[in-house]
Design a protein around this motif. Sequence first.
Motif, PDB file in Angstrom:
ATOM      1  N   SER A   1       0.848  -1.192   0.000  1.00 28.38           N
ATOM      2  CA  SER A   1       0.000   0.000   0.000  1.00 28.38           C
ATOM      3  C   SER A   1       0.881   1.238   0.000  1.00 28.38           C
ATOM      4  O   SER A   1       2.027   1.209   0.461  1.00 28.38           O
ATOM      5  N   ASP A   2       0.324   2.320  -0.526  1.00 29.67           N
ATOM      6  CA  ASP A   2       1.085   3.563  -0.577  1.00 29.67           C
ATOM      7  C   ASP A   2       1.055   4.262   0.782  1.00 29.67           C
ATOM      8  O   ASP A   2       0.535   3.714   1.767  1.00 29.67           O
ATOM      9  N   ALA A   3       1.589   5.474   0.827  1.00 23.96           N
ATOM     10  CA  ALA A   3       1.773   6.137   2.118  1.00 23.96           C
ATOM     11  C   ALA A   3       0.477   6.348   2.874  1.00 23.96           C
ATOM     12  O   ALA A   3       0.463   6.417   4.098  1.00 23.96           O
ATOM     13  N   ASP A   4      -0.639   6.473   2.151  1.00 28.66           N
ATOM     14  CA  ASP A   4      -1.876   6.629   2.911  1.00 28.66           C
ATOM     15  C   ASP A   4      -2.752   5.380   2.893  1.00 28.66           C
ATOM     16  O   ASP A   4      -3.944   5.466   3.165  1.00 28.66           O
ATOM     17  N   GLY A   5      -2.126   4.265   2.565  1.00 33.43           N
ATOM     18  CA  GLY A   5      -2.808   2.998   2.770  1.00 33.43           C
ATOM     19  C   GLY A   5      -3.546   2.443   1.569  1.00 33.43           C
ATOM     20  O   GLY A   5      -4.171   1.383   1.671  1.00 33.43           O
ATOM     21  N   ASP A   6      -3.494   3.145   0.425  1.00 33.88           N
ATOM     22  CA  ASP A   6      -4.134   2.619  -0.787  1.00 33.88           C
ATOM     23  C   ASP A   6      -3.266   1.530  -1.397  1.00 33.88           C
ATOM     24  O   ASP A   6      -2.069   1.723  -1.593  1.00 33.88           O
ATOM     25  N   PHE A   7      -3.893   0.431  -1.758  1.00 35.70           N
ATOM     26  CA  PHE A   7      -3.115  -0.637  -2.388  1.00 35.70           C
ATOM     27  C   PHE A   7      -2.651  -0.221  -3.778  1.00 35.70           C
ATOM     28  O   PHE A   7      -3.383   0.438  -4.520  1.00 35.70           O
TER      29      PHE A   7
ATOM     30  N   ASN B   1       4.222  10.530  -1.520  1.00 37.65           N
ATOM     31  CA  ASN B   1       3.372  10.705  -0.347  1.00 37.65           C
ATOM     32  C   ASN B   1       1.942  10.215  -0.579  1.00 37.65           C
ATOM     33  O   ASN B   1       0.971  10.905  -0.268  1.00 37.65           O
ATOM     34  N   GLY B   2       1.837   9.051  -1.174  1.00 38.29           N
ATOM     35  CA  GLY B   2       0.517   8.443  -1.360  1.00 38.29           C
ATOM     36  C   GLY B   2      -0.240   8.932  -2.575  1.00 38.29           C
ATOM     37  O   GLY B   2      -1.349   8.468  -2.830  1.00 38.29           O
ATOM     38  N   GLU B   3       0.322   9.862  -3.342  1.00 39.26           N
ATOM     39  CA  GLU B   3      -0.331  10.307  -4.576  1.00 39.26           C
ATOM     40  C   GLU B   3       0.421   9.728  -5.774  1.00 39.26           C
ATOM     41  O   GLU B   3       1.646   9.703  -5.792  1.00 39.26           O
TER      42      GLU B   3
HETATM   43 CA   LIG Z   1      -3.076   7.302  -1.828  1.00 40.88          CA
END
Ligand SMILES: [Ca+2]
Lengths: 730, 730
Positions: free
Chosen positions: B302-308, B425-427
Motif C-alpha cells: 500500500s502507498d503512504a496513505d494505505g491505498d493498495f 506521499n501516497g499520490e
Molecule cells: Ca493514496
Amino acid sequence: SKEEGKTVSEQGAHPNLILTAQGVKDIRAQLGSIPIFDASLKAVQEEVDAEIALGIDTPIPHDYSGGYTHVRHKSNMLMLQKAGVLYQILDDEKYAKYVKDMLIQYEAMYKTLPLHPKTRSYARGKLFWQCLNDANWLVYVSQAYDCVYNYLSEEERNKLEANLFKPFADHISVDSPQFYQRVHNHSTWGNAAVGMIGLVMNDEELIDRALYGIKDLKLDTEEKDDDGGFLNKDGKAGFLANIEEPFSPDGYYNEGPYYQRYAMYPFLIFAEGLHNVKPELKIFEYKEGVLLKSINALLNLSDADGDFFPLNDGQKGMSYYNDALVTATDISYYFGKQDPGLLSIAEKQNKVLLDDSGLAVALGIKKGLAKPFEKKSINLSDGPEGTQGGVGILRNEDIELVFKYAAQGSSHGHYDKLSYSLYENGEEVIQDYGLARFVNIEQKGGGNYLKENKTWAKQTIAHNTVTQNETSHFEGKYEIGSQHHSVLHYFSSDNDNVQVASAKEVNAYPGTEMLRTMAIIKDADFDKPYVLDIMKVVSNKANQYDFPYYFLGQVLNTNFEYKVPETLRALGSKNGYQHLYLEGTAKSEKENTKFSWLNKGKFYSLTTVSNANDDILFTRIGANDPEFNLRREAALMLRRKNTENTLFVSAIEAHGSYSPVSESAVNSNSAITALKIVLDTEDFTAIAITNVNGTTKLFITANTDADKEVRHNLKINGKEYEWSGPYCFK
Amino acid sequence: SKEEGKTVSEQGAHPNLILTAQGVKDIRAQLGSIPIFDASLKAVQEEVDAEIALGIDTPIPHDYSGGYTHVRHKSNMLMLQKAGVLYQILDDEKYAKYVKDMLIQYEAMYKTLPLHPKTRSYARGKLFWQCLNDANWLVYVSQAYDCVYNYLSEEERNKLEANLFKPFADHISVDSPQFYQRVHNHSTWGNAAVGMIGLVMNDEELIDRALYGIKDLKLDTEEKDDDGGFLNKDGKAGFLANIEEPFSPDGYYNEGPYYQRYAMYPFLIFAEGLHNVKPELKIFEYKEGVLLKSINALLNLSDADGDFFPLNDGQKGMSYYNDALVTATDISYYFGKQDPGLLSIAEKQNKVLLDDSGLAVALGIKKGLAKPFEKKSINLSDGPEGTQGGVGILRNEDIELVFKYAAQGSSHGHYDKLSYSLYENGEEVIQDYGLARFVNIEQKGGGNYLKENKTWAKQTIAHNTVTQNETSHFEGKYEIGSQHHSVLHYFSSDNDNVQVASAKEVNAYPGTEMLRTMAIIKDADFDKPYVLDIMKVVSNKANQYDFPYYFLGQVLNTNFEYKVPETLRALGSKNGYQHLYLEGTAKSEKENTKFSWLNKGKFYSLTTVSNANDDILFTRIGANDPEFNLRREAALMLRRKNTENTLFVSAIEAHGSYSPVSESAVNSNSAITALKIVLDTEDFTAIAITNVNGTTKLFITANTDADKEVRHNLKINGKEYEWSGPYCFK
Ligand SMILES: [Ca+2]
Ligand SMILES: [Ca+2]
Ligand SMILES: [Ca+2]
Ligand SMILES: [Mg+2]
Ligand SMILES: [Mg+2]
Ligand SMILES: [Mg+2]
Ligand SMILES: [Mg+2]
C-alpha cells in the motif's frame, strides 16, 4: 467594549499603524497563555530566524513573476514586516537590526534604480515588473518601518524617507497615474501603499493622495489597461472612491471573491492604520460599514470547505486559508461585532495576526467562544448602489448553488450572464471553469494570464448558461458588457425547504430575453436536496441555443443512445467553441433526457425536458490548445436549433454514494421518473416533478409579478392553485 | 504469552469458531474501558438495531450485483454475523432472535430454491448470480450460527442444517466443482464457507472437503472460467492447496494486493476458526507461517496513505481501511508477534474485530503500545516457491516506486512485465491504470469487468514499460504469459541513500531481452529522492519500441517543440493502441529530452536520454470508448523505430511545490542539467547525472554478474572505478 480601555495612539508615537503601543503591552502580558497566538508567533519567529541566518539579499531587479529577483523582493517585504512585528513583541534588537540593515540596502539601491527592465506592464515598477508589486512591497514595508521607527536614528529615518519611501510612493502614484488614479484593485494597493507610508511618515500630503487620489489629475477616460479594462472611465480615484465603487452595499466586490481576497488586504490593513492613526475618519463606518460587510460577503462566497467560488477570473483552490483572510477574519472580529462564527474560521486557519486584533481572536478562542460559521442562502447585490444585479447563493444541507446575475465584474469579468455552478459538500458537481492561468508558475506564460483565458475561460460557452448562435454575451466585448447587468427578479430564502433565485437578462443578446429561475428543493421523497432549473428564453427571431452542463466525473449512463466519433474535431472555430472537442452525439428520444455520472464517490443525475429535435452533445475541453493550458474536462450539452421562444427545464439530483474501500454503491439511481412542463405562459411557468414513489409536486414560478405580497390564482389541468408571492411549491 | 490463559474450546462448546467462550468472558469484563473496541461495538450495535427496526427481508433472488436482491442478501449476511456477535457480547436475546428468525426464513426459501435466474456466471449460485457470493454468505452466516447455536433448540438446528447449511455447502462444492475444486480466490471462499459451517456443525466430512477439496474428483484441466483463467490446470484443490499455491514464501499473493485483500478474509477467518476448533492443525504455522507473512506483504503493498498499489486488476482506492484489513491487522497482531506497528494501523482504521483478536488490539492501543508502521523498501518474491519473479518496492522519504517483475498473476494478471508506478506521499505520479471496471456499480456493465479491461487495461501499452512493435507481451495471450515470469537480477536496499531493483524479462517478446534497473537515489544536491531508470533492450532484429510515461497532472513545459493535431485520431487499431488519442508529436532535438508537469501541488520533471530520431508523442486515453468507460488521462511516449539493441535511460525528479492558497511556486525547476550514458557494454551500463550545481555523479550497474560479493573494476573515460556488488554510485 472593545473601544474601552484602548488608548488612541498619540500622534507620532510608534508603533501606531497596525500594532499599537497599548497593543504591544497587552500582547506581551498574555504571551505564553494564548495558544493560537503563541503558535502563530513561533511560526513567524522560526521563519524569520531562518531567513536572518541566510543573510540579506536585495538583488538588482530583473525577472517576471516567479523569477528569482521577483520572488526575492516579495519574500523580503514579508520578512521585513514580520521582523518588525517580532521586534515589537519580543523586544529583541536583532529583528530591528535586520529590518534596518535591509532597508538601508534598499535605500542604497533604490535611489538610482531605473524602471524595471521587463516591459510587459502598462505600469512598470522599479523593484518589480509592475507597479502593483511595488505597491504590495510598500504596504508591507510601511508596517516594518513603523515598528522600527523609534529604533532608527533621525538621520537614518531622514535618509530612508528621502531616498526610498518618498520617491517610492511617488513612483507608484504621481509617476504612474495610469496605475494609481483609478478604481481598480491595483489602485487600491497603490492607495494603501502611499497612505500607509504617509501615516508612518506623518505626511498629510501623501495621506490625502491616498484617500482622494492625485490632486487635480484627470486621465484619458478611453485608454485601456493590459486586461482590456478602461483605465479611468469616470475620473474617480483614491482609497475612498475605491471603497465606494467596487463594493455593493451588501459588501459584494465587483470582480468577485478571488480578486476581493487579493484586494482585501490593502483595504483592511490601511483601514486598520487609518483607524489607529486617524480615528476621526471612522473608516470602518464608511459607506454603512461596507468594509466589514464585505468580509462577511467574502466568507459567504466560499464553499463548504472554504474554497472561494471561482467567479470571473478566479483561480480554483484559493480559500479562506489565504493569509489575506486571516487578516480579514481577525479584523472583522475585532473591529466588528465579535461574531463567534469568525473564531471557528480562525481556528481552522490555525493562525492569527500578530497584532491587537489577533490577540482579541486568540483570547476569544481561548475562552471557548468559537461557534460554527453558518453559511446560509444569501443574495449579494452588485454595483455601488446595489442595483446592478448580483450573486445569489442557495444552500440546503450539503448542496450549494451559486447563481451569477451580476454586472460585468470589471476587466476580470466573464461573459457568463445567468450562469451557475453547483457544489456538494465543498466539491464541484457542475463546475465553473475559472481562469486559464497558473498564477506565479513561470513555466506557464510567466505565471500570467494565458491566451486561453480570453479565447476560452471568459467565453459564454465555457459557462453553464445559454449561448445563442455560437456567440458570447455582448459579442464578447467588454465595452458592451460593462454597460449592462442582469436584474434580480426575486430571491426567496424564507422557506427552509425551498430556496429560489430568479433573474433576468435582456441585453446579452439584443432581441432575446432570458429569465432563469433556480431552486434548491428539499423534499422528503428525495435523498438530498435537488436543483430545479427553469431557463425561459423569449426571442424575436429563430436562434440556435446551446445549453451545457459542465459536470465533473465519469459518465454512468443515459436514457438515450449516443454515438462517439472516430476522430475528435473542434465543435466550432471561435468564441470558445474552437476549444471543445465533440466526443459524442445523440438525438433526444424521450420527453425527458436523463444522464447520470459519478464524481468523488457521489452519484448525480440530470433530468431535462427534451424537445423532440434536441441534439445532445458530449464535449470535452482541449481542442486548439497547443501548450496544454486547458484541463480536459467534459460537458453534456443540449443544442436546440432554429427556435424562437423556448424553455430549458432541468432537475439535478445528488444522490447516494460509492466507496472504493467498501465497494458499496448506495442509492445510485435518480429518484425522478418524470419532469414535465405543465404550463408556460408569459406570466407563469409550472413544472411537475414526479418521484419514483409516485408522488408529483408542482413548482410554479411567476414570470412577471414577483411581488412578495401579491396573491396568484391559476388553473392548471382543471385544478386551482392559489398562493402568495413569487413561487409556489406543493 | 497469548497462548497462556487461553482455554482451547471444548469440542462442541459454542461459540468456538471466531468468538470463544473465554473470549466472550474477557470482552465482557473489559467493556466500557477499551475505547476502540467500545466504539466498534457501538457502531455495530447502532447498525444492527437500525436494521432490526426495518424488519427482515429475504427476497427471491433475481438481480446481478448492485441490484436489490443481491444487495439485500449481502446485507443480510453481514447483519446476521454482527447480530450473532452482539448476542454473545451483550447477552441480549433480541439479537439471537433476529438471527434465528432470519435463518428460519432462509431455510424456508432455500429448501426449494432453484439456481439463480441470471445465467452469466460459469458457476451460478442460488442466493446470488454466482457461487462466489453464495460462498461469501456462508462464511459470514456460519459465524452467526455459531453464536446462536446454543440459543437454538436441537430441532431448530437440525432443520437449519438439513435444509439450509448442508445443501448450501453442497451446492457451492460438490454441485459446483468448476467453482470449488481449484486454486483461485473464488475457491478459497468456497473452501472457507464449507469448512466454517463444517466446524460449527462438527461435520468432519465437510471439514475435510474444505481442507483438501472434493474427494476423488478430477476436473478437465483445459477448461476456462469467465475471465479466461484455467479452471484447474494441475488438479490441486482445497484450502491448504489454496494457501500453498498463490502465496510466495514472502507472502506475496499471485494476483496482487487487490485480490489478496479480497481473498484475505476467508483465509484468515477460516484459519482463525481452525485455530480455535482444530489447534492441532497449527494452521498459522502452515508453510512457514505464510498467512501472517502475507498480511505484512499486503500492508507493504500500500502507498503512504494505505491505498493498495493497483497491480493487475486492482481497483484504485481500495486500501487498508477495508474491513478485510481490519480482520487481517487484528489477526496478525493477536496470532502473530504483537507488532506495535499494527496497532497504529488499527488506530487509523478506528475499528477492531469484535472478538478475541480485536480485544487484544484494543488493549494494546489502550496501553499506548502503538508505534508507526514503517514501510521500507522491500522485495516480495512471487510463485509458490518464491522463484517466479516478484514485486520490488523502493522507498525513500516520500517517494515510492513499485516495480513489477512477477509471474502472470493468474487470470487477473496484466501484460506488464518490468512495468512500474511511482508515488509521492501516497499520490500517484506515474500511474498504473488499474482495471477498467466500476465494481458493484450496476450502471456500468452490471458492476462487472468492462470490455475495455481486456482491450485496454491489460495491454502492455497501458503500462510504463516497453511495448515492442505495437503488440503486447506474450501476444497478450494468457496461455503463453502464464507459463513465464520475469527474473530478479538484483535487489539492494542496504544503502539508505540508494535503493535499487533490477530484473530481466526474456520471454515477453521472443528474441528480445529486457533488463530494467530502477533506483531511487537520495542525493544532497537534490530537493527530494529521484528515480533513475535504465531499460536495456537487446534484440536479434530491428523493432519499434514504445516507452510511455503515464504522468498525472498538467503539462508545464518541455525543452522540445511539439505540434498538436487539428483532429484527434487513435494511435493504432489494436492491442490497446486503439484507445489512445495522439494529442501531440515532436522529434527529439537535444541529447536530453525534458518534460515537466504539475500534479496536486507538486512539480515533476522527466529527463531522458534521446536518440536523434526518437519520436515524442503526447497521448491521451479515451479513443474507441463508446460508453465512456475509460479515464481521459495522458502519457508522454518515446517511440524508437527500426532499432535492435537500445537503452532507455530516464531520471524522474519530484521537486518543490505549489499552493493555490498562497500562490507560491517553490523550486519548480528540474535540478538535472545533463543525463548521459557514459558506458554501455554487455556487462556494465554507466550513467552520469549532472546537477545544476555542477556536480556529476555516476551510477554503474552490472548487467551480468550481480553477485553481492564480487569486485568490479572498470575504466571509464580514463578513470578507474572499483567497487563490490551489483551497482556503484559515486
Ligand atoms: Ca493514496
Ligand atoms: Ca472544496
Ligand atoms: Ca495495473
Ligand atoms: Mg467563469
Ligand atoms: Mg471546494
Ligand atoms: Mg495494469
Ligand atoms: Mg494514495
